[in-house]
Write an enzyme that holds these catalytic residues in place. Sequence first.
Site, PDB file in Angstrom:
ATOM      1  N   TYR A   1      77.747  32.663  70.022  1.00 33.43           N
ATOM      2  CA  TYR A   1      78.922  33.537  69.989  1.00 33.43           C
ATOM      3  C   TYR A   1      79.713  33.414  71.293  1.00 33.43           C
ATOM      4  O   TYR A   1      80.052  34.393  71.930  1.00 33.43           O
ATOM      5  CB  TYR A   1      78.489  34.992  69.794  1.00 33.43           C
TER       6      TYR A   1
ATOM      7  N   ASP B   1      72.138  44.732  64.812  1.00 35.75           N
ATOM      8  CA  ASP B   1      72.650  43.499  65.412  1.00 35.75           C
ATOM      9  C   ASP B   1      73.199  43.791  66.802  1.00 35.75           C
ATOM     10  O   ASP B   1      73.255  44.944  67.230  1.00 35.75           O
ATOM     11  CB  ASP B   1      73.731  42.870  64.520  1.00 35.75           C
TER      12      ASP B   1
ATOM     13  N   PHE C   1      66.928  43.106  68.844  1.00 32.99           N
ATOM     14  CA  PHE C   1      65.635  43.497  68.271  1.00 32.99           C
ATOM     15  C   PHE C   1      64.444  42.827  68.948  1.00 32.99           C
ATOM     16  O   PHE C   1      63.298  43.221  68.719  1.00 32.99           O
ATOM     17  CB  PHE C   1      65.585  43.293  66.753  1.00 32.99           C
TER      18      PHE C   1
ATOM     19  N   HIS D   1      64.079  31.045  61.140  1.00 33.62           N
ATOM     20  CA  HIS D   1      64.290  29.593  61.310  1.00 33.62           C
ATOM     21  C   HIS D   1      65.012  29.269  62.621  1.00 33.62           C
ATOM     22  O   HIS D   1      65.025  28.111  63.041  1.00 33.62           O
ATOM     23  CB  HIS D   1      65.013  29.004  60.104  1.00 33.62           C
TER      24      HIS D   1
ATOM     25  N   ASN E   1      69.462  20.686  61.650  1.00 36.51           N
ATOM     26  CA  ASN E   1      70.504  21.516  62.243  1.00 36.51           C
ATOM     27  C   ASN E   1      69.925  22.531  63.209  1.00 36.51           C
ATOM     28  O   ASN E   1      70.539  22.854  64.239  1.00 36.51           O
ATOM     29  CB  ASN E   1      71.307  22.232  61.151  1.00 36.51           C
TER      30      ASN E   1
ATOM     31  N   GLN F   1      71.147  23.068  67.017  1.00 36.54           N
ATOM     32  CA  GLN F   1      71.867  24.321  67.230  1.00 36.54           C
ATOM     33  C   GLN F   1      71.002  25.495  67.676  1.00 36.54           C
ATOM     34  O   GLN F   1      71.544  26.481  68.176  1.00 36.54           O
ATOM     35  CB  GLN F   1      72.586  24.734  65.936  1.00 36.54           C
TER      36      GLN F   1
END
Length: 346
Positions: free
Chosen positions: A148, A211, A238, A256, A303, A307
């Site tokens: 982000y 979140d 969390f 994941h 990925n 990432q």
Amino acid sequence: MSSTEDLDYPQILFQYNNGFLVSKIMFTACELGVFDLLLKSEGSLSSDAIAERLGTSISGMERLLDACVGLKLLEVEMKSEGAFYRNTELSNLYLTKSSPKSQYHNLMYYSKTVYLCWHYLTDAVRDGKNQYERAFGVSSKDLFGALYRSEEEMIQFMYGLNAIWSICGRDVIAAFDLSPFTVIYDLGGCAGGLAQECISLYPKSTVTIYDLPKVVQVAKERFVPPEERQITFHEGDFFKDPIPEADLYILARILHDWADGKCMQLLTKIYKACKPGGGVLLVETLLNEDKTGPLEAQLYSMNMLVQAEGKERTPTEYSKLLAAAGFREIQVKKTGKLYDAILGRK
């Protein structure tokens, strides 16, 4: 047994070599607004008209449109005045911004973020680390700080995730009967797409999206209307902050992202907070037990290499993590879609 002469190697290699080109054609047509323009038009349009309205060169647009026809994303009709183009049903449903099942934001996130990380896949394989520093010049010590790294990037990701749940959300929420769980926490619930599916299917439940503060703020402003009383929010990390007691915790596309040790840390923390008789629902793309497929899971695992810090796992690997944290009666449900479901109970 077939000999190697029976295998159409040139065609196979052509498809693999040109996969990137295919994706970029679709991304470019979306970004320029081709599908949105054709949806709004009352009929088919010529390449000249499309180029003029979208502010592109005629020659470039003509080739882009023809490639989209080849990919079955557009249809073409030859008239005396020339070629006229219109959307296919697939494009109207998934590639236009206004469709309830639009994948536009997801595709833009892949185009502008994911593909840049994949440019350094060789380095990722060598290093065993994600590639945010090489791709964007930002440290990935704080994974979601890198993910982000700007509000625009975060919002694109949130729209993209909601787009996924618009297609796959109902299947994973309906994989098990969750009606006994009325107090639900969606950890990393992001923009609330899965929470919306949950309260739609189980109207007696309430879902709290847990979140990061900046994610919660945007979710409140853009995605979850204030009149939606069944969905509430909890700001926090969390991993670091307390997790309130609940009947069920949803971890959708969360584990994941992380290595086994971090997964165990989170699952153990959830187990301690969980009400007796409660449970945890994992939503992930499951690898076959022998890891021969499915291809989607293998690609997603790659990925995660470029990432994140984690990987895709088999049902047994997830079950072992759940069992080690204390959960029992572990059930696995393959949905036949992109994401599968695993339920563990306390």
